[in-house]
Scaffold this motif. Sequence first.
Motif, PDB file in Angstrom:
ATOM      1  N   PRO A  34       0.822  -1.220   0.000  1.00 44.11           N
ATOM      2  CA  PRO A  34       0.000   0.000   0.000  1.00 44.11           C
ATOM      3  C   PRO A  34       0.851   1.264   0.000  1.00 44.11           C
ATOM      4  O   PRO A  34       1.991   1.269   0.489  1.00 44.11           O
ATOM      5  CB  PRO A  34      -0.802  -0.128   1.302  1.00 44.11           C
ATOM      6  N   CYS A 198      -2.956  -5.926   5.007  1.00 42.98           N
ATOM      7  CA  CYS A 198      -2.741  -5.319   3.686  1.00 42.98           C
ATOM      8  C   CYS A 198      -3.938  -4.458   3.293  1.00 42.98           C
ATOM      9  O   CYS A 198      -3.779  -3.309   2.871  1.00 42.98           O
ATOM     10  CB  CYS A 198      -2.500  -6.420   2.659  1.00 42.98           C
ATOM     11  N   GLN A 202      -4.642  -0.451   2.563  1.00 42.64           N
ATOM     12  CA  GLN A 202      -4.931  -0.121   1.162  1.00 42.64           C
ATOM     13  C   GLN A 202      -6.299   0.535   0.998  1.00 42.64           C
ATOM     14  O   GLN A 202      -6.470   1.421   0.156  1.00 42.64           O
ATOM     15  CB  GLN A 202      -4.863  -1.403   0.318  1.00 42.64           C
TER      16      GLN A 202
END
Length: 462
Positions: A34, A198, A202
């Motif tokens: 990200p 993650c 993101q």
Amino acid sequence: MIHFKCAGCRKERCNGCSLYQQLNTGKKKGAVVPEDFTPDRGQGYGMAFDVGTTTIAGLLWDLEKGVQLEAQTQVNPGRYAGSDVVSRMTFVRNTPGQREKIQRMMVDTLDGMAKEAAKVCGEPISRVVIAGNTVMCELLLLESMDGLAKAPFHKDYTGSRRCKGKDLGFVYLQEAEVTLLPAVEGFVGGDALAVYTCMKHQDGRKHVLVVDIGTNGEVILFGKEQTFACSAAAGPALEGAAVLSGMGACEGAVSEVRVLGSFPREDIFCKVIGKGAPKGICGSGLVDGLAALREIGVVDETGYLCTAMEARRAGVREQFCRRIDCHQGENRFLLTNQNNPVFLTGGDIRQLQLAKGAIRAGIEILLGKEQIRADELAHIYIAGSFGSFIRKESAVEIGLLPRIPLEKISHIGNCAGTGASMALLSGQIIKEMERDAELIRHVELAEEEGFQACFLESLGIR
């Protein structure tokens, strides 16, 4: 009787085959971290491993520059002991000596992948992070797995496990610092936590759904106040096993099935991996195939594949009716051609229904926990090795995913590998994961009232 086959060589018993290295698993692709992620300024080189039930991915990183140098993938050598986590765990617990054997094989595989990857940098690997589902991690740690053996299912280790490689039996990585990421609870392991981490960085919105599709699938829902996660045992069908013509996503596999052309000349067309003739069908082709058969009207809402006579009576076009026959008492549909026949059978459809039904039921249970409808979701992300190749149109058509606008559905590849890489590159991320592992609300589907009814409802193709 259904025989489970290796997704690589298609044998019923396999210790891991070189053919599997040719598979388009989606795990060979690089990790894209990200934008808001800031790595530590480390030294040397490190490996991030995503240890799945079927495949293992390894990502080599330059710890100082924060740059990925290599990506590798291998078959999980423990596959011979069972194609899903429950059967593998049961085999290990009930067969003397198998726990140590599989652990040794897994360690040797990770060691070999690291040694091969290190040829790129020419330097030893000093740090390793492993993200895996709970069973895979407990096998590596030689845990008893007593907590996972019966309901209510509980993990047998808490937090991260840190040790020297030699403590787990590594040879090439014997001096490396090895960290196994914490599990959430039950069968929701460190790989799901890596996916969560993650996606949190993101896309920070609420009501985002992440579906990690594989042999052991996970569903994560970012709610307003809590995050919910569950494990959905999809089984091996989505990896190209447990079906008549099933195979891995390598050369010769039908990977896409479409209905193309306009009346009266529309027909079934297949995309085959590689330049050769079709040999079988992989998971993405199965999903496409079922969606196509539903579109032309030869499969009904229950998943029943009709006979040629029934199809003609229902007004199905003759070019499709001619593709249906009955073999050994089972209806089947010819997807390719008579010279290189690949069929989709009624039994194959049932296997795919069981897989997609488990995942869809998990989605519906989590939506119920948050008390929202599918059309209120901000976005759905498809993760996992299989998820990298599934067409979202087909996933919606067969009911694997809720029927929402396609622009609200995206592929994110091997998100678990990316999350593991973030942990490798940042000590702060590991601390964050340890906190989040205790905050994520685990939902054990088997104990949920109404799950069986939801699962049965999710078997339909609507």
